[in-house]
Scaffold this motif. Sequence first.
Motif, mmCIF file in Angstrom:
data_model
loop_
_atom_site.group_PDB
_atom_site.id
_atom_site.type_symbol
_atom_site.label_atom_id
_atom_site.label_comp_id
_atom_site.label_asym_id
_atom_site.label_seq_id
_atom_site.Cartn_x
_atom_site.Cartn_y
_atom_site.Cartn_z
ATOM 1 N N ARG A 7 -10.334 16.633 43.124
ATOM 2 C CA ARG A 7 -10.163 15.196 43.366
ATOM 3 C C ARG A 7 -9.957 14.444 42.050
ATOM 4 O O ARG A 7 -9.109 13.574 41.936
ATOM 5 N N ARG A 8 -10.760 14.823 41.047
ATOM 6 C CA ARG A 8 -10.669 14.154 39.738
ATOM 7 C C ARG A 8 -9.296 14.401 39.101
ATOM 8 O O ARG A 8 -8.717 13.513 38.488
ATOM 9 N N ASP A 11 -6.840 12.276 40.895
ATOM 10 C CA ASP A 11 -7.005 10.884 40.459
ATOM 11 C C ASP A 11 -6.382 10.661 39.084
ATOM 12 O O ASP A 11 -5.696 9.661 38.854
#
Lengths: 258, 218
Positions: A7-8, A11
Amino acid sequence: MLAAAGRRTIDALTFLGEVSLIVARAFRELPTFFGRGFRPVSRVLLKQIYFTGVQAWGVIVVLFFLIGALIIRQIISFAGVEGAPLTGKVLAWIVVRELGPVLTAVIVTARSGTAIATELASMRINGEIDVLETMGIPAARYLIMPRVLGAAAAVALLALYAEVVAVAGGFLFGAMAWGISLEQYNQGIVPFLTVREAGVSLFKSFAFGLIVAAVCCRQGLSVEGGPTQIPIAATKGVMRSLLLVFLVDAIITAATLS
Amino acid sequence: MEAPVRIVDAFLPPLLEGANHDFAKGSVTEVVAGGEDACGILLEALSGLRLLEGGKILLLGEDPAELSREELCALRSRMGVFHRGGGLISNLKVLENVALPLLYHSPEGAGAIAERAAAALERAGYRGNLFELPGRLSASQRAAAGFARVLAADPEIAVYDRLSGDLHEDEREAFLHEAFAFHRERPGRVTIFLGPRAGSIAAGGAGTVVHLTKGRFA
């Protein structure tokens, strides 16, 4: 944990994509600069250059004069006065290659980056961007392009100025404290300061200016919610700008040092 | 003759659900949207900021959804929108706020534009420093400056979003009187007042009142 890392990464990539898009938009608007809306857009551009470049002038002069003097002091402390040609060389090396572009970008991030993020976040929360659009004034042309290109031009000029001040300041300090002559000093600087070195320094500064302004524009324009989000946008803008500046600095340095 | 503003089978739930309405040339219409949020959304739809899920809104014969950005900007320059509370740009002084759309779109000289903006501010009842930033203005001064921006632009379509929202009775009357006088100055101008509840806006000067209920105009 893997999902969180994924997810990071997504992002971070999305963020980089959005920042790149802002830079691309700024350049896409450039050919239309002299078209519709030239007067108000050029006013914003000049304001940005004035705020970023001219108003930061005093800080830059003091800071880089001190940097020049401190570097000379350090070199003399280990090379002695007989190593005078080395002072000019090392000073130019450190300042032109690294400190000039990077420190200027840091100062501009602290001054103009926060201002850009705060101003745009406030405009977004107050619905002013929609107001501009309903007047037929696109935000990309009126808000983004002059801020991004104005800040980039100002950082490039400020860095150039900072480098001159540091080198001159170093010489003045060395001359007054240890009687280093201009000839000795120049022996180190002149062979080093090639067009390539100056060009890389200028390119770095311009790129850092683009990054700082684009990241802060992105943070300001992506704010949602109430006024409490404004300082958060400014803080994130500063932190992310600095991170990207150092990252890009490492990449450019690695690519250009042979 | 086609109406300058046409809402055709517009679908933007829950506000518009197959809504139809023609705002005829020269008409003054009060649209009672039924809520504060509804006014804002309707304004966004009318100015092309919010795209419909179905149907179309035609402005001066053009569908904003089908226009290029340049064409959309040109179309919006023919409209004057009063945003709730004035909609001033916070980093521009009062005079600059009024002059901004003219400076952007008009080839007129900067001096002439400044004069036009100052005259519009006076006409709108703005009594204050022309070089003040919006943050220091009272609600009525901000509204007057926002109104002056519409007056200075001399648009073919004037949309007022909650014009009298934050004003005292006498200020409201003065604004409406001026808005109706302004409407009559340009033949064919369409004036639309958006309001959350039925008021006396259009009743104050020959017009129609339409209610937006259950997604349709009635």
